[in-house]
Motif scaffolding. Structure first.
Motif, mmCIF file in Angstrom:
data_model
loop_
_atom_site.group_PDB
_atom_site.id
_atom_site.type_symbol
_atom_site.label_atom_id
_atom_site.label_comp_id
_atom_site.label_asym_id
_atom_site.label_seq_id
_atom_site.Cartn_x
_atom_site.Cartn_y
_atom_site.Cartn_z
ATOM 1 N N ALA A 9 -4.669 1.458 -17.712
ATOM 2 C CA ALA A 9 -4.132 1.220 -19.064
ATOM 3 C C ALA A 9 -3.117 0.222 -18.667
ATOM 4 O O ALA A 9 -2.279 0.279 -17.674
ATOM 5 N N ASN A 10 -2.683 -0.611 -19.845
ATOM 6 C CA ASN A 10 -1.673 -1.352 -19.788
ATOM 7 C C ASN A 10 -0.035 -0.639 -19.580
ATOM 8 O O ASN A 10 -0.013 0.548 -19.865
ATOM 9 N N VAL A 11 0.371 -1.203 -18.757
ATOM 10 C CA VAL A 11 1.892 -0.811 -18.297
ATOM 11 C C VAL A 11 3.063 -1.474 -18.706
ATOM 12 O O VAL A 11 3.171 -2.675 -18.416
ATOM 13 N N ASP A 12 3.983 -0.891 -19.462
ATOM 14 C CA ASP A 12 5.089 -1.918 -19.877
ATOM 15 C C ASP A 12 6.207 -1.810 -18.963
ATOM 16 O O ASP A 12 6.814 -0.826 -18.665
ATOM 17 N N LEU A 13 6.353 -2.893 -18.435
ATOM 18 C CA LEU A 13 7.473 -2.959 -17.157
ATOM 19 C C LEU A 13 8.644 -3.737 -17.560
ATOM 20 O O LEU A 13 8.772 -4.885 -18.425
ATOM 21 N N PRO A 14 9.715 -3.200 -17.799
ATOM 22 C CA PRO A 14 11.079 -3.707 -18.171
ATOM 23 C C PRO A 14 11.438 -4.729 -17.404
ATOM 24 O O PRO A 14 11.292 -5.005 -16.195
ATOM 25 N N ARG A 15 12.292 -5.668 -17.934
ATOM 26 C CA ARG A 15 13.063 -6.321 -17.046
ATOM 27 C C ARG A 15 13.866 -5.769 -15.999
ATOM 28 O O ARG A 15 14.573 -4.753 -16.358
ATOM 29 N N GLY A 16 13.941 -6.142 -14.814
ATOM 30 C CA GLY A 16 14.655 -5.660 -13.601
ATOM 31 C C GLY A 16 13.564 -4.842 -12.970
ATOM 32 O O GLY A 16 12.681 -5.512 -12.283
ATOM 33 N N PHE A 17 13.907 -3.541 -12.492
ATOM 34 C CA PHE A 17 13.424 -2.735 -11.662
ATOM 35 C C PHE A 17 12.368 -1.554 -12.290
ATOM 36 O O PHE A 17 13.047 -0.764 -12.669
ATOM 37 N N SER A 18 11.260 -1.667 -11.645
ATOM 38 C CA SER A 18 10.421 -0.386 -12.050
ATOM 39 C C SER A 18 10.128 0.370 -10.584
ATOM 40 O O SER A 18 9.910 -0.437 -9.449
ATOM 41 N N TRP A 19 9.795 1.393 -10.789
ATOM 42 C CA TRP A 19 9.594 2.355 -9.732
ATOM 43 C C TRP A 19 8.110 2.540 -9.529
ATOM 44 O O TRP A 19 7.200 2.996 -10.391
ATOM 45 N N LEU A 20 7.705 2.400 -8.308
ATOM 46 C CA LEU A 20 6.211 2.544 -7.804
ATOM 47 C C LEU A 20 5.996 3.762 -6.901
ATOM 48 O O LEU A 20 7.145 3.869 -5.960
ATOM 49 N N ASP A 21 4.908 4.385 -7.007
ATOM 50 C CA ASP A 21 4.742 5.417 -6.088
ATOM 51 C C ASP A 21 2.987 5.687 -5.912
ATOM 52 O O ASP A 21 2.506 6.025 -7.056
ATOM 53 N N LEU A 22 2.692 5.348 -4.728
ATOM 54 C CA LEU A 22 1.119 5.561 -4.756
ATOM 55 C C LEU A 22 0.993 6.316 -3.503
ATOM 56 O O LEU A 22 1.398 6.264 -2.604
ATOM 57 N N THR A 23 0.254 7.489 -3.978
ATOM 58 C CA THR A 23 -0.287 8.471 -2.834
ATOM 59 C C THR A 23 -1.776 8.212 -2.508
ATOM 60 O O THR A 23 -2.564 7.622 -3.275
ATOM 61 N N TYR A 24 -1.910 8.338 -1.104
ATOM 62 C CA TYR A 24 -3.324 7.545 -0.667
ATOM 63 C C TYR A 24 -3.536 8.780 0.444
ATOM 64 O O TYR A 24 -2.926 9.298 1.378
ATOM 65 N N ALA A 25 -5.093 9.076 0.404
ATOM 66 C CA ALA A 25 -5.726 9.964 1.351
ATOM 67 C C ALA A 25 -6.851 9.350 1.823
ATOM 68 O O ALA A 25 -7.477 8.675 1.086
ATOM 69 N N SER A 26 -6.908 9.093 3.345
ATOM 70 C CA SER A 26 -8.218 8.443 3.923
ATOM 71 C C SER A 26 -9.305 9.260 3.603
ATOM 72 O O SER A 26 -9.259 10.494 3.695
ATOM 73 N N PRO A 27 -10.456 8.531 3.815
ATOM 74 C CA PRO A 27 -11.742 9.258 3.821
ATOM 75 C C PRO A 27 -11.952 10.106 5.060
ATOM 76 O O PRO A 27 -11.189 10.003 6.203
ATOM 77 N N PRO A 28 -12.667 11.185 5.229
ATOM 78 C CA PRO A 28 -12.911 11.928 6.284
ATOM 79 C C PRO A 28 -13.356 11.028 7.378
ATOM 80 O O PRO A 28 -12.944 11.431 8.668
ATOM 81 N N LYS A 29 -14.191 10.310 7.040
ATOM 82 C CA LYS A 29 -14.888 9.588 8.011
ATOM 83 C C LYS A 29 -14.907 7.872 7.660
ATOM 84 O O LYS A 29 -14.760 7.623 6.620
ATOM 85 N N GLY A 30 -15.056 7.160 8.788
ATOM 86 C CA GLY A 30 -15.098 5.765 8.574
ATOM 87 C C GLY A 30 -13.725 4.772 8.017
ATOM 88 O O GLY A 30 -12.862 5.589 8.390
ATOM 89 N N ASP A 31 -13.906 3.573 7.743
ATOM 90 C CA ASP A 31 -12.644 3.105 7.754
ATOM 91 C C ASP A 31 -11.870 3.454 6.569
ATOM 92 O O ASP A 31 -12.209 3.875 5.735
ATOM 93 N N ALA A 32 -10.267 3.374 6.761
ATOM 94 C CA ALA A 32 -9.419 3.764 5.587
ATOM 95 C C ALA A 32 -8.978 2.169 5.164
ATOM 96 O O ALA A 32 -8.374 1.579 5.967
ATOM 97 N N SER A 33 -9.211 1.834 3.976
ATOM 98 C CA SER A 33 -8.593 0.637 3.241
ATOM 99 C C SER A 33 -8.072 0.780 1.839
ATOM 100 O O SER A 33 -8.425 1.884 1.110
ATOM 101 N N LEU A 34 -7.115 -0.176 1.575
ATOM 102 C CA LEU A 34 -6.322 0.253 0.431
ATOM 103 C C LEU A 34 -5.846 -1.146 0.006
ATOM 104 O O LEU A 34 -5.234 -1.921 0.761
ATOM 105 N N ARG A 35 -5.943 -1.593 -1.364
ATOM 106 C CA ARG A 35 -5.482 -2.744 -1.916
ATOM 107 C C ARG A 35 -5.218 -2.570 -3.384
ATOM 108 O O ARG A 35 -5.952 -1.515 -4.116
ATOM 109 N N VAL A 36 -3.971 -3.363 -3.683
ATOM 110 C CA VAL A 36 -3.652 -2.913 -5.227
ATOM 111 C C VAL A 36 -3.320 -4.365 -5.786
ATOM 112 O O VAL A 36 -3.003 -5.154 -5.328
ATOM 113 N N TYR A 37 -4.011 -4.569 -6.898
ATOM 114 C CA TYR A 37 -3.969 -5.698 -7.706
ATOM 115 C C TYR A 37 -3.363 -5.451 -8.975
ATOM 116 O O TYR A 37 -3.250 -4.255 -9.552
ATOM 117 N N TRP A 38 -2.820 -6.500 -9.541
ATOM 118 C CA TRP A 38 -2.441 -6.463 -10.997
ATOM 119 C C TRP A 38 -2.689 -7.671 -11.680
ATOM 120 O O TRP A 38 -3.107 -8.818 -11.270
#
Length: 686
Positions: free
Chosen positions: A130-159
């Protein structure tokens, strides 16, 4: 499962003092005070955990991007063994104005991104949140990630947001505090690990924890000091004697230690004896230098500037202050025997594969000109006070006693000698090489207090991290070690070339070189490796006066690491096979009549550009082989969004259509894709 290696436990002892950051506890956002902003550093804080349920981090470092790629059966960080893991990115995203944006998370495993305490996107559905309203200045990001049990672990974030389509969130908007305990610990441990490898501690000391050298995966552990073959024909004995007596008197950043002890006169005598012995290590004669002329000196000066040598080197004495931290060439003329400087410039990695000196693949005329200029500008005479006649036999004995052969091979291919000392004991980390004051019985590396503390911290672990490496961390280290910022922009920071030009130039602006910000997303690793190893068969930008040097010992892993930094596997993002129907459409679209007139600036194979003027572009012959398929439309849709300094025009002003309405319904993405399919056929038309 909790990981129990001694290295992890050593770090855990400090990490346990770090309180878990509760998800609901959001730092101040919006406008920060001047003091609060001064506490921030570029990048995000990246913490690694044993699993998604763990409350305490096992490792922490800074990250340029919200991105990860860890191949199956590889370690997410040198501190942790291979296997499933969890990670958390935290920090600020800075915007210069209010912005409504939506985020998208892609990769493998599971991930949740929160912005200012509200969920913004999740990995799995591939959709923008969903759309996120970002104020002028600084917004706090927090991303939690858990790798798959097998195979490659990959992560990318787009906006995406008003005025720009979906793109990776750029690194120059990320900031976080640099004084958190686990970040400080992680950086100190990494500094110690790097020092341990680059100072060659393992050449004399057994590895920690009874590890074997062939088990080490850290690339820097494979490097040795320069080989001494034919050194008598290459280096002048006066320079050698002074270098051996006190390397840092000639180069403040020298990693070679002072190994001779005693009264100054005795040290000078021993150094002269060692230099005399090294002078006996002669092989093939070195070709003589070309005769210096005014024309040659002038050409050499131009080349010195053209290759940006001036950004890394200056000719003042080593002890004089240089605001740009450049390496002094004051004594170079007294260092090399006749013809040897030219030989070095022709092949700088011949005797030391891990030298930071770039290999510019100079031709004979360039070598002659550059040699003449450097010798002319280098005024230093390294000879010291008169001493008794040097004795090569005494020097040969000293060579063995001092342990020179532990680091230096006498000829290429010589196996490393067995270590002579035990691994440093935990109770002895303030003695010997690591003593606060030079120990008369140990080499003196001239370590700063912070370096000693970092080495002590690393040696307090079991050293098992040396058996693991992550390509992303290797690339981060090498971009810094090779001073890529001397010539290139990256992450919103300009190159040092402009600073030097402002201080010492004639007012002419340096030429603009490619930005390195998106290199890992932009170029395929196989192509980057060819470029970095000097194996590319042509220059992508032949109009540039500067040229890309080669660093062959680092090339392959550096190229892979740049890719992993951006969250991509080496072979990820495979392009479609050339479409026989779309390729002719693409050829029409690049034409100067009825197309975008791409051929005005871009050559196509042997066909040069029609009228490049001040905006030449790369030859399209191998564009589809160089570029990742995902990067290409991002660049085509809005070039200035990718690189603000580009002169490439934007053909789809509204982000959807172009002015060529009669081709593929004016759909920009379809048209750009047709051009890709045409470019993919070009190598077959050489």
């Amino acid at each position: 499962m909790i990981r129990t290696t001694a290295a992890i436990l050593a770090l855990l002892a400090i990490a346990l003092a770090v309180q878990k950051f509760p998800a609901a506890d959001i730092p101040k956002t919006g406008r920060l005070t001047k003091e609060e902003q001064e506490a921030l550093r570029p990048g995000l804080t990246l913490r690694f955990y044993a699993d998604a349920k763990a409350e305490r981090p096992l490792d922490a470092r800074r990250a340029r991007l919200i991105a990860l790629h860890v191949p199956a059966d590889a370690s997410p960080t040198p501190l942790l063994p291979p296997g499933p893991f969890a990670a958390r990115f935290t920090g600020y995203l800075k915007t210069t104005a209010k912005l409504t944006a939506s985020f998208r998370v892609v990769g493998t495993g599971t991930a949740t991104l929160s912005v200012n305490g509200k969920e913004a996107a999740k990995l799995g559905d591939g959709k923008e949140g969903a759309n996120v309203d970002l104020p002028r200045g600084f917004s706090w990001l927090d991303l939690t990630y858990a790798s798959p049990p097998k195979g490659d672990a990959s992560l990318r974030v787009y906006w995406s947001g008003e005025g720009f389509a979906s793109e990776p969130v750029p690194p120059d908007v990320f900031f976080s505090r640099g004084d958190e305990a686990d970040i400080v610990t992680g950086e100190k441990w990494r500094d110690g690990r790097q020092l341990y490898a680059t100072l060659g501690c393992a050449h004399c000391h057994a590895l920690p924890g009874k590890l074997k050298r062939d088990a080490c995966a850290m690339p820097e552990m494979r490097h040795r000091a320069p080989t001494l073959d034919n050194v008598g024909k290459r280096l002048h004995p006066d320079w050698l004697a002074r270098w051996i007596a006190d390397p840092r008197s000639l180069r403040a950043s020298a990693t070679m230690p002072k190994t001779l002890r005693g009264e100054p006169a005795a040290i000078r005598q021993q150094a002269a004896d060692l230099a005399a012995y090294l002078g006996t290590l002669n092989g093939a004669p070195v070709p003589a230098d070309a005769k210096s002329t005014d024309a040659l000196l002038k050409e050499g000066g131009k080349l010195f500037d053209k290759l940006n040598c001036v950004v890394c080197h200056q000719f003042k004495e080593p002890g004089q202050e240089d605001t740009h931290g450049r390496l002094s060439l004051h004594f170079v003329a007294g260092k090399f025997q006749p013809g040897a400087l030219a030989a070095f410039l022709r092949s700088p990695h011949e005797h030391y594969a891990w030298t930071r000196m770039p290999d510019f693949k100079l031709d004979a005329k360039e070598v002659a000109a550059l040699t003449a200029f450097i010798v002319d500008q280098s005024k230093g005479k390294p000879a010291g006070e008169p001493i008794a006649k040097a004795d090569a036999e005494r020097g040969a004995k000293l060579f063995r006693e001092v342990g020179c052969a532990q680091c230096h091979a006498l000829k290429p291919g010589d196996a490393a000698l067995p270590t002579t000392l035990a691994a440093p004991a935990a109770a002895a980390l303030e003695k010997g090489c690591l003593a606060d004051k030079p120990d008369a019985q140990a080499p003196d590396f001239g370590l700063a207090d912070a370096q000693r503390q970092a080495l002590r911290g690393f040696l307090g672990t079991d050293g098992s991290s040396l058996t693991r490496e992550t390509a992303a961390e290797f690339s981060l280290r090498q971009v810094k070690a090779l001073q890529c910022n001397a010539c290139h922009r990256r992450d919103g920071v300009g190159s040092r070339t402009y600073d030097v030009a402002a201080d010492e130039g004639d007012g002419t602006l340096p030429e603009l070189l490619p930005s390195l910000t998106w290199t890992g997303q932009k170029l395929k690793p196989v192509w980057s490796a060819r470029l970095l190893s000097g194996k590319a068969d042509h220059r992508a930008r032949p109009w540039l006066k500067s040229r890309m040097p080669a660093f062959s010992a680092r090339a392959e892993m550096l190229a892979l690491g740049l890719s992993h930094e951006h969250g991509y596997a080496a072979e990820e993002d495979a392009p479609p096979a050339p479409d026989a129907k779309l390729a002719p459409v693409g050829e029409k679209l690049i034409a100067n009549v009825g197309g975008f007139n791409c051929v005005s600036c871009h050559g196509v194979g042997k066909q040069p550009p029609i009228a490049p003027f001040e905006a030449p572009g790369i030859n399209l012959l191998d564009a589809a082989q160089r570029l990742r398929y995902e990067y290409y439309p991002r660049w085509m849709m809005d070039p200035a969004r990718v690189d603000v300094a580009t002169k490439m025009p934007k053909f789809a002003p509204d982000g959807h259509g172009t002015a060529l309405k009669d081709i593929l319904d004016g759909d920009a993405r379809k048209q750009f894709d047709a051009i890709w399919h045409y470019m993919a056929t070009l190598p077959d038309k050489k």
